[in-house]
Write a protein that holds these residues in place. Structure first.
Motif, short mmCIF file in Angstrom:
data_model
loop_
_atom_site.label_atom_id
_atom_site.label_comp_id
_atom_site.label_asym_id
_atom_site.label_seq_id
_atom_site.Cartn_x
_atom_site.Cartn_y
_atom_site.Cartn_z
N PRO A 167 2.01 -3.32 11.65
CA PRO A 167 1.94 -1.85 11.76
C PRO A 167 0.51 -1.35 11.93
N LEU A 168 0.31 -0.42 12.86
CA LEU A 168 -0.95 0.31 12.96
C LEU A 168 -0.77 1.61 12.19
N VAL A 169 -1.60 1.82 11.23
CA VAL A 169 -1.39 2.92 10.29
C VAL A 169 -2.58 3.88 10.30
N ALA A 170 -2.27 5.10 9.88
CA ALA A 170 -3.31 6.12 9.67
C ALA A 170 -3.41 6.38 8.18
N GLY A 171 -4.62 6.59 7.70
CA GLY A 171 -4.82 6.91 6.30
C GLY A 171 -4.27 8.29 5.97
N ALA A 172 -3.99 8.52 4.70
CA ALA A 172 -3.42 9.80 4.27
C ALA A 172 -4.38 10.96 4.53
N HIS A 173 -5.69 10.68 4.65
CA HIS A 173 -6.69 11.72 4.83
C HIS A 173 -6.82 12.17 6.29
N VAL A 174 -6.19 11.46 7.23
CA VAL A 174 -6.37 11.76 8.66
C VAL A 174 -5.56 13.02 9.02
N ASP A 175 -6.23 13.99 9.64
CA ASP A 175 -5.52 15.22 9.97
C ASP A 175 -4.53 14.98 11.12
N THR A 188 0.83 -1.21 0.00
CA THR A 188 0.00 0.00 0.00
C THR A 188 0.86 1.25 0.00
N ARG A 189 2.01 1.20 0.67
CA ARG A 189 2.92 2.34 0.72
C ARG A 189 3.47 2.72 -0.65
N LEU A 190 3.42 1.79 -1.59
CA LEU A 190 3.94 2.08 -2.92
C LEU A 190 3.12 3.17 -3.61
N ASP A 191 1.82 3.21 -3.30
CA ASP A 191 0.93 4.13 -4.02
C ASP A 191 0.19 5.12 -3.13
N HIS A 192 0.28 4.93 -1.81
CA HIS A 192 -0.52 5.78 -0.92
C HIS A 192 0.35 6.24 0.26
N ASP A 193 0.08 7.44 0.74
CA ASP A 193 0.87 8.04 1.81
C ASP A 193 0.31 7.67 3.18
N ILE A 194 0.19 6.36 3.43
CA ILE A 194 -0.25 5.93 4.75
C ILE A 194 0.90 6.09 5.73
N LYS A 195 0.58 6.26 7.00
CA LYS A 195 1.62 6.51 8.01
C LYS A 195 1.56 5.44 9.10
N CYS A 196 2.70 4.84 9.39
CA CYS A 196 2.80 3.88 10.50
C CYS A 196 2.94 4.68 11.79
N ILE A 197 1.93 4.63 12.66
CA ILE A 197 1.95 5.47 13.85
C ILE A 197 2.35 4.70 15.11
N ALA A 198 2.24 3.38 15.07
CA ALA A 198 2.60 2.57 16.25
C ALA A 198 2.71 1.11 15.83
N MET A 199 3.51 0.38 16.60
CA MET A 199 3.64 -1.06 16.35
C MET A 199 3.61 -1.78 17.70
N PRO A 200 2.91 -2.91 17.78
CA PRO A 200 2.84 -3.62 19.07
C PRO A 200 4.17 -4.23 19.46
N ILE A 201 4.47 -4.22 20.74
CA ILE A 201 5.70 -4.83 21.25
C ILE A 201 5.38 -6.22 21.78
N ASN A 202 6.42 -7.06 21.80
CA ASN A 202 6.23 -8.41 22.33
C ASN A 202 6.54 -8.42 23.83
#
Length: 300
Positions: A234-242, A111-125
């Motif tokens: 990855p937990l991501v936010a869409g490019a449209h999220v302010d 998805t990152r190839l074509d859209h500006d999604i942002k990884c905002i957090a990742m779960p830890i083990n």
């Protein structure tokens, strides 16, 4: 007349089998989640998607507590929005139907190839880092003890949109086993369905996320081989999220670890991948899975 009766009987049997199969696959008996908030009037509803790595029931049971937590810690009312397959969640995110999503390595990279999604957090083990693994599983008493033993055997993969599938193909290739060396292989919708099918003997082996493999070890599955470390989901936010909404949600996710450590919240019944909290994620962590997809010529 007899012919009509027989035809009607065959149609009835076909419809019944199809309906039972659909119910088993989709878990449509999933109970409605119990909402813990009495007064949500006036709050903006924020939809959160989860790729269909597990059955709908497993996703609701595992992620509804996280929705409740985010509703508690932000000004928003978080709701899960399920999907029928991995790509539907991606479409929901890129079309703006959902604001946030839990993706996998494969869907994130693609998805990152074509859209500006942002990884905002990742779960830890449990060790507090961002490493995750996939496991090739066999029945506990299986005569299969090496990856080479899989020649001539049947193999169950997860969805084609799951990185686990491509990691399995890469690991088999590294061991000198090609897909053509398997007697049969199939991609199944959910990781837990792969484990169930291997447990029942429908397939000789399969590849699942490590958290699923551990859940099924006590039921009679054995881990044959473990993948190299890959990033957690990855937990991501869409490019449209302010940026203000993104910041509020990211802060709530990153604060979860310290809240768990104080004992103020119990995550025992949450999805096992998010029970320890989150750390900040960044795109460079995905360079290794990206290199595997490049080797397999899935990306360029």
């Amino acid at each position: 007349m007899n012919v009509r009766i027989k035809a009607f009987g065959l149609v009835f049997i076909f419809i019944s089998i199809s309906l039972i199969g659909y119910m088993l696959a989709m878990d449509i008996e999933t109970p409605r989640p119990i909402l813990k908030h009495d007064n949500l009037e006036g709050r903006e509803v924020v939809y959160f998607g989860v790729i269909s790595r597990y059955t709908p029931r497993s996703i609701i049971e595992g992620y509804q507590p996280l929705m409740d937590y985010l509703t508690d810690k932000t000004p928003y009312h978080f709701k899960l929005r399920l999907s029928r397959n991995y790509l539907e969640t991606v479409r929901q995110l890129t079309d703006g139907d959902i604001d946030f999503a839990s993706l996998g390595n494969y869907t994130y990279i693609k998805t990152r190839l074509d859209h500006d999604i942002k990884c905002i957090a990742m779960p830890i083990n449990a060790r507090g880092n961002l490493e995750n693994y996939d496991d090739i599983i066999v029945p506990f008493n299986s005569p299969i003890h090496t990856l080479s033993d899989l020649r001539g055997r049947t193999f169950a993969f997860a969805s084609r949109q799951s990185f686990s599938s491509w990691m399995a193909i890469w690991m088999l290739h590294e061991a000198g086993v090609n897909l053509s060396d398997l007697s049969e292989y199939k991609h199944l919708s959910y990781h837990d369905l792969v484990a169930e099918k291997v447990l029942r003997g429908d397939f000789d082996a399969g590849m699942v996320k490590s958290v699923v493999a551990h859940q099924y070890e006590a039921r009679g599955l054995r881990i044959l081989a473990r993948s190299p470390a890959i990033p957690s989901v990855p937990l991501v936010a869409g490019a449209h999220v302010d940026s203000s909404k993104l910041q509020v949600v990211q802060t709530a996710l990153l604060n979860l670890k310290s809240i768990i450590e104080t004992g103020a919240i119990t995550t025992d019944d949450w999805d096992s991948e998010v029970v320890h909290g989150f750390k900040t994620g960044h795109d460079s962590l995905f360079n290794f899975p990206r290199s595997i997809l490049t080797q397999l010529e899935l990306i360029h």
